[in-house]
Design a protein around this motif. Structure first.
Motif, PDB file in Angstrom:
ATOM      1  N   ASN A   3       0.921  -0.928  -0.419  1.00  0.00           N
ATOM      2  CA  ASN A   3       0.085  -0.058   0.190  1.00  0.00           C
ATOM      3  C   ASN A   3       0.907   1.229  -0.079  1.00  0.00           C
ATOM      4  O   ASN A   3       1.944   1.039  -0.184  1.00  0.00           O
ATOM      5  N   LEU A  58      -5.190  10.340  -6.553  1.00  0.00           N
ATOM      6  CA  LEU A  58      -6.012  10.721  -6.031  1.00  0.00           C
ATOM      7  C   LEU A  58      -6.609  11.717  -5.335  1.00  0.00           C
ATOM      8  O   LEU A  58      -6.286  12.539  -5.914  1.00  0.00           O
ATOM      9  N   THR A  98     -11.201   9.086  -1.504  1.00  0.00           N
ATOM     10  CA  THR A  98     -10.723   7.356  -1.842  1.00  0.00           C
ATOM     11  C   THR A  98     -10.254   7.108  -0.152  1.00  0.00           C
ATOM     12  O   THR A  98      -9.946   7.336   0.235  1.00  0.00           O
ATOM     13  N   PRO A  99     -11.070   5.654  -0.887  1.00  0.00           N
ATOM     14  CA  PRO A  99     -10.822   4.979   0.898  1.00  0.00           C
ATOM     15  C   PRO A  99      -9.044   5.102   1.241  1.00  0.00           C
ATOM     16  O   PRO A  99      -8.732   4.473   0.553  1.00  0.00           O
ATOM     17  N   TYR A 100      -9.298   4.749   2.780  1.00  0.00           N
ATOM     18  CA  TYR A 100      -7.979   4.416   3.399  1.00  0.00           C
ATOM     19  C   TYR A 100      -8.249   4.435   5.203  1.00  0.00           C
ATOM     20  O   TYR A 100      -9.327   4.561   5.817  1.00  0.00           O
ATOM     21  N   PHE A 103      -3.532   4.092   1.447  1.00  0.00           N
ATOM     22  CA  PHE A 103      -4.088   3.810   0.818  1.00  0.00           C
ATOM     23  C   PHE A 103      -3.822   2.762  -0.463  1.00  0.00           C
ATOM     24  O   PHE A 103      -2.680   2.358  -0.528  1.00  0.00           O
ATOM     25  N   ASN A 104      -4.524   1.391  -0.983  1.00  0.00           N
ATOM     26  CA  ASN A 104      -4.502   1.240  -1.396  1.00  0.00           C
ATOM     27  C   ASN A 104      -4.269   1.056  -3.258  1.00  0.00           C
ATOM     28  O   ASN A 104      -4.793   2.313  -4.085  1.00  0.00           O
ATOM     29  N   ASN A 158      -5.120  -0.310  -5.698  1.00  0.00           N
ATOM     30  CA  ASN A 158      -5.678  -0.551  -6.561  1.00  0.00           C
ATOM     31  C   ASN A 158      -7.489   1.103  -6.892  1.00  0.00           C
ATOM     32  O   ASN A 158      -7.930   0.662  -7.200  1.00  0.00           O
ATOM     33  N   ASP A 159      -7.261   1.664  -5.856  1.00  0.00           N
ATOM     34  CA  ASP A 159      -8.015   2.313  -5.224  1.00  0.00           C
ATOM     35  C   ASP A 159      -8.073   3.892  -6.006  1.00  0.00           C
ATOM     36  O   ASP A 159      -8.332   4.388  -6.232  1.00  0.00           O
TER      37      ASP A 159
END
Length: 145
Positions: free
Chosen positions: A42, A78, A83-85, A107-108, A110-111
Protein backbone atom coordinates in the motif's frame (compact mmCIF):
# COMPACT_ATOMS: atom_id res chain seq x y z
CA UNK A 1 11.23 15.91 -9.72
CA UNK A 2 8.08 17.53 -8.29
CA UNK A 3 8.20 20.33 -10.86
CA UNK A 4 8.75 17.83 -13.70
CA UNK A 5 5.66 15.87 -12.67
CA UNK A 6 3.57 19.01 -12.20
CA UNK A 7 4.71 20.32 -15.61
CA UNK A 8 2.99 17.30 -17.17
CA UNK A 9 -0.23 18.42 -15.52
CA UNK A 10 0.12 22.20 -15.87
CA UNK A 11 3.42 23.94 -16.66
CA UNK A 12 1.93 27.22 -15.39
CA UNK A 13 1.12 25.85 -11.92
CA UNK A 14 2.34 28.00 -9.06
CA UNK A 15 4.56 26.50 -6.38
CA UNK A 16 3.12 27.10 -2.91
CA UNK A 17 5.10 28.16 0.15
CA UNK A 18 5.74 25.28 2.56
CA UNK A 19 3.20 26.47 5.14
CA UNK A 20 0.40 25.67 2.65
CA UNK A 21 1.22 21.94 3.14
CA UNK A 22 0.50 21.10 -0.53
CA UNK A 23 3.05 21.77 -3.28
CA UNK A 24 1.21 23.48 -6.15
CA UNK A 25 -1.82 25.61 -7.01
CA UNK A 26 -3.26 25.22 -10.50
CA UNK A 27 -6.56 26.37 -11.96
CA UNK A 28 -8.54 26.27 -8.74
CA UNK A 29 -7.01 23.01 -7.43
CA UNK A 30 -4.10 22.11 -5.16
CA UNK A 31 -1.63 19.27 -5.69
CA UNK A 32 0.76 17.40 -3.46
CA UNK A 33 3.47 15.61 -5.46
CA UNK A 34 5.37 12.66 -3.98
CA UNK A 35 8.04 10.33 -5.33
CA UNK A 36 8.17 6.85 -3.82
CA UNK A 37 9.34 3.35 -4.51
CA UNK A 38 6.59 0.76 -4.79
CA UNK A 39 8.13 -0.92 -1.79
CA UNK A 40 5.01 -1.88 0.13
CA UNK A 41 1.66 -3.36 -0.80
CA UNK A 42 0.00 0.00 0.00
CA UNK A 43 0.97 3.66 -0.21
CA UNK A 44 1.50 5.58 3.04
CA UNK A 45 1.33 9.36 3.50
CA UNK A 46 1.20 11.58 6.56
CA UNK A 47 -2.30 12.12 7.92
CA UNK A 48 -1.56 15.86 8.03
CA UNK A 49 -1.73 15.83 4.20
CA UNK A 50 -5.24 14.36 4.38
CA UNK A 51 -6.29 16.96 6.94
CA UNK A 52 -4.92 19.71 4.67
CA UNK A 53 -6.80 18.20 1.71
CA UNK A 54 -10.04 18.27 3.73
CA UNK A 55 -9.43 21.94 4.57
CA UNK A 56 -8.89 22.85 0.91
CA UNK A 57 -11.97 20.88 -0.15
CA UNK A 58 -14.05 22.63 2.52
CA UNK A 59 -13.45 25.99 0.80
CA UNK A 60 -14.09 24.63 -2.69
CA UNK A 61 -10.54 23.82 -3.84
CA UNK A 62 -10.21 20.23 -5.08
CA UNK A 63 -7.11 18.59 -3.60
CA UNK A 64 -5.10 15.88 -5.36
CA UNK A 65 -2.26 13.64 -4.26
CA UNK A 66 0.03 12.57 -7.11
CA UNK A 67 2.73 9.94 -6.59
CA UNK A 68 5.47 8.84 -8.97
CA UNK A 69 7.17 5.49 -8.46
CA UNK A 70 10.90 5.87 -8.94
CA UNK A 71 11.53 2.29 -9.99
CA UNK A 72 8.89 2.09 -12.73
CA UNK A 73 8.18 5.73 -13.59
CA UNK A 74 4.45 5.12 -13.11
CA UNK A 75 2.36 8.06 -11.91
CA UNK A 76 -0.78 7.64 -9.82
CA UNK A 77 -3.29 10.19 -8.55
CA UNK A 78 -6.11 10.27 -6.08
CA UNK A 79 -8.42 12.72 -4.44
CA UNK A 80 -8.14 11.82 -0.75
CA UNK A 81 -11.61 13.06 0.13
CA UNK A 82 -13.06 10.58 -2.40
CA UNK A 83 -10.72 7.60 -1.91
CA UNK A 84 -10.96 5.07 0.94
CA UNK A 85 -8.03 4.83 3.34
CA UNK A 86 -7.06 3.39 6.70
CA UNK A 87 -5.23 5.23 9.47
CA UNK A 88 -2.29 3.66 11.26
CA UNK A 89 0.58 4.88 13.42
CA UNK A 90 3.80 4.34 11.48
CA UNK A 91 6.79 6.00 9.86
CA UNK A 92 10.49 5.45 9.37
CA UNK A 93 12.80 4.25 12.10
CA UNK A 94 15.95 4.72 10.00
CA UNK A 95 16.98 7.99 11.63
CA UNK A 96 16.12 6.95 15.19
CA UNK A 97 14.03 10.13 15.51
CA UNK A 98 10.70 9.74 17.39
CA UNK A 99 9.28 12.62 15.31
CA UNK A 100 9.42 10.35 12.24
CA UNK A 101 6.58 8.25 13.70
CA UNK A 102 3.09 9.68 13.21
CA UNK A 103 -0.48 8.88 12.12
CA UNK A 104 -0.44 7.83 8.47
CA UNK A 105 -3.13 7.39 5.84
CA UNK A 106 -2.80 4.10 3.96
CA UNK A 107 -4.13 3.86 0.41
CA UNK A 108 -4.50 0.75 -1.72
CA UNK A 109 -2.79 1.11 -5.12
CA UNK A 110 -5.91 -0.39 -6.74
CA UNK A 111 -7.99 2.58 -5.52
CA UNK A 112 -5.69 5.07 -7.25
CA UNK A 113 -5.87 6.20 -10.88
CA UNK A 114 -2.80 5.20 -12.90
CA UNK A 115 -1.72 7.97 -15.25
CA UNK A 116 0.48 7.55 -18.28
CA UNK A 117 3.33 9.93 -19.02
CA UNK A 118 2.00 12.14 -21.81
CA UNK A 119 3.62 13.09 -25.06
CA UNK A 120 3.45 16.76 -26.07
CA UNK A 121 0.35 16.16 -28.19
CA UNK A 122 -1.45 14.40 -25.34
CA UNK A 123 -1.11 17.17 -22.75
CA UNK A 124 -4.74 18.29 -23.17
CA UNK A 125 -6.07 14.79 -22.55
CA UNK A 126 -3.58 14.33 -19.67
CA UNK A 127 -4.92 17.46 -18.00
CA UNK A 128 -8.50 16.35 -18.58
CA UNK A 129 -7.76 12.88 -17.21
CA UNK A 130 -6.02 14.23 -14.12
CA UNK A 131 -8.34 17.11 -13.29
CA UNK A 132 -11.56 15.72 -14.71
CA UNK A 133 -12.07 18.74 -16.95
CA UNK A 134 -10.66 20.25 -20.12
CA UNK A 135 -8.77 23.54 -20.17
CA UNK A 136 -11.84 25.35 -21.52
CA UNK A 137 -13.90 24.05 -18.57
CA UNK A 138 -11.59 25.39 -15.88
CA UNK A 139 -13.26 27.50 -13.22
CA UNK A 140 -12.82 31.23 -13.29
CA UNK A 141 -10.27 32.60 -10.85
CA UNK A 142 -11.78 33.95 -7.66
CA UNK A 143 -10.26 36.94 -5.91
CA UNK A 144 -8.74 36.35 -2.50
CA UNK A 145 -10.91 37.73 0.29
Amino acid sequence: MEREIMDMIDPDAQHLPSWYVFDFFSNGSVYEIKCRKKKYRNWFISLKKILAAQSYESIGLPAYLVVRLNDTGEVFKLRPTQTPYDIIFSGTEKRNDPNDMEPMAVFNWNDMVRLQSPSQQDKASWSEHLCGRRDDERPQARPWR
